[in-house]
Enzyme design. Sequence first.
Site, PDB file in Angstrom:
ATOM      1  N   ILE A  52      51.487  -1.641  68.380  1.00 42.21           N
ATOM      2  CA  ILE A  52      50.650  -2.408  67.414  1.00 42.21           C
ATOM      3  C   ILE A  52      49.901  -1.906  68.759  1.00 42.21           C
ATOM      4  CG2 ILE A  52      49.269  -3.910  66.282  1.00 42.21           C
ATOM      5  CD1 ILE A  52      52.827  -5.094  66.304  1.00 42.21           C
ATOM      6  N   TYR A 106      68.306  -9.672  70.346  1.00 41.07           N
ATOM      7  CA  TYR A 106      68.417 -10.831  70.622  1.00 41.07           C
ATOM      8  C   TYR A 106      69.215 -11.602  71.034  1.00 41.07           C
ATOM      9  CZ  TYR A 106      63.968  -9.300  67.968  1.00 41.07           C
ATOM     10  OH  TYR A 106      63.128  -8.627  67.398  1.00 41.07           O
ATOM     11  N   GLU A 123      59.780 -12.946  60.682  1.00 47.69           N
ATOM     12  CA  GLU A 123      60.847 -13.630  61.340  1.00 47.69           C
ATOM     13  C   GLU A 123      61.108 -15.188  61.963  1.00 47.69           C
ATOM     14  OE1 GLU A 123      64.164 -12.217  63.356  1.00 47.69           O
ATOM     15  OE2 GLU A 123      63.851 -10.260  62.374  1.00 47.69           O
ATOM     16  N   ARG A 141      70.791 -13.465  66.627  1.00 46.85           N
ATOM     17  CA  ARG A 141      70.300 -13.067  66.272  1.00 46.85           C
ATOM     18  C   ARG A 141      68.601 -13.723  66.092  1.00 46.85           C
ATOM     19  NH1 ARG A 141      68.296  -8.955  62.693  1.00 46.85           N
ATOM     20  NH2 ARG A 141      66.241  -9.434  62.278  1.00 46.85           N
ATOM     21  N   TYR A 170      64.538 -15.211  68.942  1.00 46.78           N
ATOM     22  CA  TYR A 170      63.407 -14.614  68.675  1.00 46.78           C
ATOM     23  C   TYR A 170      63.070 -15.406  68.093  1.00 46.78           C
ATOM     24  CZ  TYR A 170      59.717 -10.512  67.328  1.00 46.78           C
ATOM     25  OH  TYR A 170      58.946 -10.274  66.778  1.00 46.78           O
ATOM     26  N   TYR A 225      75.724  -4.109  66.781  1.00 47.78           N
ATOM     27  CA  TYR A 225      74.596  -4.789  67.394  1.00 47.78           C
ATOM     28  C   TYR A 225      75.715  -5.685  68.737  1.00 47.78           C
ATOM     29  CZ  TYR A 225      70.569  -4.055  64.692  1.00 47.78           C
ATOM     30  OH  TYR A 225      69.012  -3.681  63.740  1.00 47.78           O
ATOM     31  N   TYR A 265      74.975 -11.166  65.446  1.00 49.03           N
ATOM     32  CA  TYR A 265      74.098 -10.132  64.623  1.00 49.03           C
ATOM     33  C   TYR A 265      74.478 -11.245  63.532  1.00 49.03           C
ATOM     34  CZ  TYR A 265      71.659  -7.460  62.355  1.00 49.03           C
ATOM     35  OH  TYR A 265      70.084  -7.145  61.383  1.00 49.03           O
TER      36      TYR A 265
HETATM   37  P1  NAD Z   1      56.533  -2.935  71.611  1.00 47.38           P
HETATM   38  O1  NAD Z   1      57.744  -3.432  72.336  1.00 47.38           O
HETATM   39  O2  NAD Z   1      55.990  -1.553  71.319  1.00 47.38           O
HETATM   40  O3  NAD Z   1      55.206  -3.425  72.238  1.00 47.38           O
HETATM   41  C1  NAD Z   1      55.160  -4.710  73.240  1.00 47.38           C
HETATM   42  C2  NAD Z   1      54.232  -4.995  74.588  1.00 47.38           C
HETATM   43  O4  NAD Z   1      54.506  -5.439  75.302  1.00 47.38           O
HETATM   44  C3  NAD Z   1      54.918  -3.382  75.504  1.00 47.38           C
HETATM   45  O5  NAD Z   1      54.101  -2.368  75.769  1.00 47.38           O
HETATM   46  C4  NAD Z   1      55.821  -4.194  76.660  1.00 47.38           C
HETATM   47  O6  NAD Z   1      55.332  -2.884  78.207  1.00 47.38           O
HETATM   48  C5  NAD Z   1      54.579  -5.291  75.951  1.00 47.38           C
HETATM   49  N1  NAD Z   1      55.124  -6.561  76.973  1.00 47.38           N
HETATM   50  C6  NAD Z   1      55.956  -7.031  76.869  1.00 47.38           C
HETATM   51  N2  NAD Z   1      56.569  -7.954  77.668  1.00 47.38           N
HETATM   52  C7  NAD Z   1      55.677  -7.972  79.159  1.00 47.38           C
HETATM   53  C8  NAD Z   1      55.501  -9.169  80.032  1.00 47.38           C
HETATM   54  N3  NAD Z   1      56.031  -9.769  80.338  1.00 47.38           N
HETATM   55  N4  NAD Z   1      53.807  -8.819  80.446  1.00 47.38           N
HETATM   56  C9  NAD Z   1      53.355  -7.219  80.418  1.00 47.38           C
HETATM   57  N5  NAD Z   1      53.814  -6.454  78.964  1.00 47.38           N
HETATM   58  C10 NAD Z   1      55.035  -6.986  78.287  1.00 47.38           C
HETATM   59  O7  NAD Z   1      55.806  -3.938  69.969  1.00 47.38           O
HETATM   60  P2  NAD Z   1      54.780  -3.923  69.022  1.00 47.38           P
HETATM   61  O8  NAD Z   1      56.268  -3.580  67.610  1.00 47.38           O
HETATM   62  O9  NAD Z   1      53.542  -3.707  69.249  1.00 47.38           O
HETATM   63  O10 NAD Z   1      55.173  -5.419  68.833  1.00 47.38           O
HETATM   64  C11 NAD Z   1      54.045  -6.329  69.466  1.00 47.38           C
HETATM   65  C12 NAD Z   1      53.912  -8.001  68.729  1.00 47.38           C
HETATM   66  O11 NAD Z   1      53.841  -7.809  67.232  1.00 47.38           O
HETATM   67  C13 NAD Z   1      55.385  -8.813  69.327  1.00 47.38           C
HETATM   68  O12 NAD Z   1      54.520  -9.903  69.256  1.00 47.38           O
HETATM   69  C14 NAD Z   1      55.907  -8.703  68.251  1.00 47.38           C
HETATM   70  O13 NAD Z   1      57.075  -9.510  68.265  1.00 47.38           O
HETATM   71  C15 NAD Z   1      54.901  -9.027  66.551  1.00 47.38           C
HETATM   72  N6  NAD Z   1      55.454  -8.255  65.495  1.00 47.38           N
HETATM   73  C16 NAD Z   1      55.575  -7.127  65.756  1.00 47.38           C
HETATM   74  C17 NAD Z   1      56.379  -6.116  64.513  1.00 47.38           C
HETATM   75  C18 NAD Z   1      56.038  -4.906  64.254  1.00 47.38           C
HETATM   76  O14 NAD Z   1      56.352  -4.460  62.750  1.00 47.38           O
HETATM   77  N7  NAD Z   1      55.814  -4.118  65.019  1.00 47.38           N
HETATM   78  C19 NAD Z   1      57.287  -7.125  63.656  1.00 47.38           C
HETATM   79  C20 NAD Z   1      56.916  -8.003  63.481  1.00 47.38           C
HETATM   80  C21 NAD Z   1      56.058  -9.023  65.174  1.00 47.38           C
HETATM   81  N1  UDP Z   2      69.500  -0.822  61.064  1.00 51.89           N
HETATM   82  C1  UDP Z   2      70.137  -0.139  60.097  1.00 51.89           C
HETATM   83  N2  UDP Z   2      70.050   0.783  61.102  1.00 51.89           N
HETATM   84  C2  UDP Z   2      69.969   0.860  62.127  1.00 51.89           C
HETATM   85  C3  UDP Z   2      69.056   0.207  62.401  1.00 51.89           C
HETATM   86  C4  UDP Z   2      69.020  -0.871  61.240  1.00 51.89           C
HETATM   87  O1  UDP Z   2      71.219  -0.659  59.311  1.00 51.89           O
HETATM   88  O2  UDP Z   2      70.439   2.142  62.893  1.00 51.89           O
HETATM   89  C5  UDP Z   2      69.059  -2.304  59.588  1.00 51.89           C
HETATM   90  C6  UDP Z   2      68.776  -3.738  60.036  1.00 51.89           C
HETATM   91  O3  UDP Z   2      70.438  -4.490  59.913  1.00 51.89           O
HETATM   92  C7  UDP Z   2      67.803  -4.476  59.446  1.00 51.89           C
HETATM   93  C8  UDP Z   2      67.086  -3.685  58.945  1.00 51.89           C
HETATM   94  O4  UDP Z   2      67.707  -2.280  59.601  1.00 51.89           O
HETATM   95  O5  UDP Z   2      68.596  -4.696  58.330  1.00 51.89           O
HETATM   96  C9  UDP Z   2      65.655  -3.794  59.899  1.00 51.89           C
HETATM   97  O6  UDP Z   2      65.959  -3.795  61.575  1.00 51.89           O
HETATM   98  P1  UDP Z   2      65.188  -3.422  62.532  1.00 51.89           P
HETATM   99  O7  UDP Z   2      65.535  -2.943  63.565  1.00 51.89           O
HETATM  100  O8  UDP Z   2      64.091  -2.602  61.730  1.00 51.89           O
HETATM  101  O9  UDP Z   2      64.160  -5.228  62.628  1.00 51.89           O
HETATM  102  P2  UDP Z   2      64.225  -6.264  61.349  1.00 51.89           P
HETATM  103  O10 UDP Z   2      63.290  -5.945  60.434  1.00 51.89           O
HETATM  104  O11 UDP Z   2      65.670  -6.557  61.525  1.00 51.89           O
HETATM  105  O12 UDP Z   2      63.167  -6.408  62.526  1.00 51.89           O
END
Ligand code: NAD
Ligand code: UDP
Length: 360
Positions: free
Chosen positions: A15, A85, A121, A158, A161, A306, A310
Amino acid sequence: MTVTRLCILGCGGFIGSHLLDRLLSEAGFEVIGIDTASTKIKCHLTSPGFSFVPLDIENSAAVRPFIQRCDMVVSLAALCNPSLYNTIPVRVIENNFSQPRAVVAMCSEYKKRLVHFSTCEVYGRTISGYAGRPSGGAIERFNEDCSPFVLGPIGAQRWTYACAKQLLERLIYAYGFERGLEFTIIRPFNFIGPRMDFIPGIDGEGVPRVIACFMEALLFQKPLKLVDGGKNRRTFTAIEDAINAIMAIIKKPDKAKGQVFNIGNPANETTIAGLAHRMRDIYQQLNPKSAGRTIDIVNVTSEEFYGQGYEDSDRRVPDISKAADLLGWKPAIDLDEALCSTMRSYIEDYGKFAAETKQQ
Ligand code: NAD
Ligand code: UDP
């Protein structure tokens, strides 16, 4: 309030990299980005208006001066991969609660606006999936201000988080209530797009989120694995739509103040089995050479995939009326379009590794 100076924690991730693309393409923003990783933002490391600080936010004393210098802190840093997790739950709790807790306190101390990324979540699983009831019942759209949070037992790790993120949300809210912290909380619903996660053995190790798992399978012609039959559902959101919402929160801080927003696309719901079939079809369209070679879709148990501890969210569909009313935001990109652009970029980024593997 007008925001021009931002400090983005976790700017090097999926993101963060897309948010940087947008902020740096518009005039008027100065960004300090903090992360331990920078591969995904290489193209911005020398961009005017951007300073990258390689730092672990665990070192809160080192983060402090950067928070002091900005108008708004965008807190993205997290370990947010479900395979972690129940395998390293202590680090997951520390990373998602203990470390950002210091960031919350500093934002309160220096009166900085905090935009914190939580997660969908926090809602856990739906009531229909509770206590063994079958999933797939009536759609319950999760509402930020009314829906209950239903997490599993503590042995089902699980939920480490979700629980850490939920407690941090409560802490942020409490700082707002008692100490006047100005905040916005974002709950993302499965954002997808280029630069998401990694392909195991190429640029990361372990199990990434589902899109990257399925892309690894398609690129390397291995079976796509459906955890527990792929019956659970997700609503996937194109990263471009998500960034539009985040930009509205940055540009309309008065509207976003003190609010929790679901950011997701309720129209893009699918079972994971449905996702696997769609991705296999799209892959064949994008890669006509692969037509005729059928890649299998197989079932695996969650314990095989996993490990122990889980559990899954059965269904999560967001109510996005608050984001529409206050921010004027609506998602526009449907699932097939989002998958096509995401998959095309994986093919561009990793296709050559797959081709080399085939030649060996
Ligand atoms: P990502 O894993 O791609 O990015 C997270 C970044 O944080 C990574 O670059 C990692 O190096 C950095 N990071 C982790 N711990 C750190 C630390 N202690 N110090 C410095 N840097 C650190 O994840 P993302 O998909 O970009 O998600 C960003 C945020 O959005 C997270 O808080 C995540 O929980 C939340 N989120 C994302 C999604 C999604 O769909 N992508 C869904 C739900 C929640
Ligand atoms: N999943 C799956 N096959 C894979 C990876 C994930 O069936 O190879 C499932 C997982 O059990 C969950 C969903 O896909 O039901 C989404 O998983 P993801 O890890 O993307 O993130 P979540 O939405 O659970 O945070």
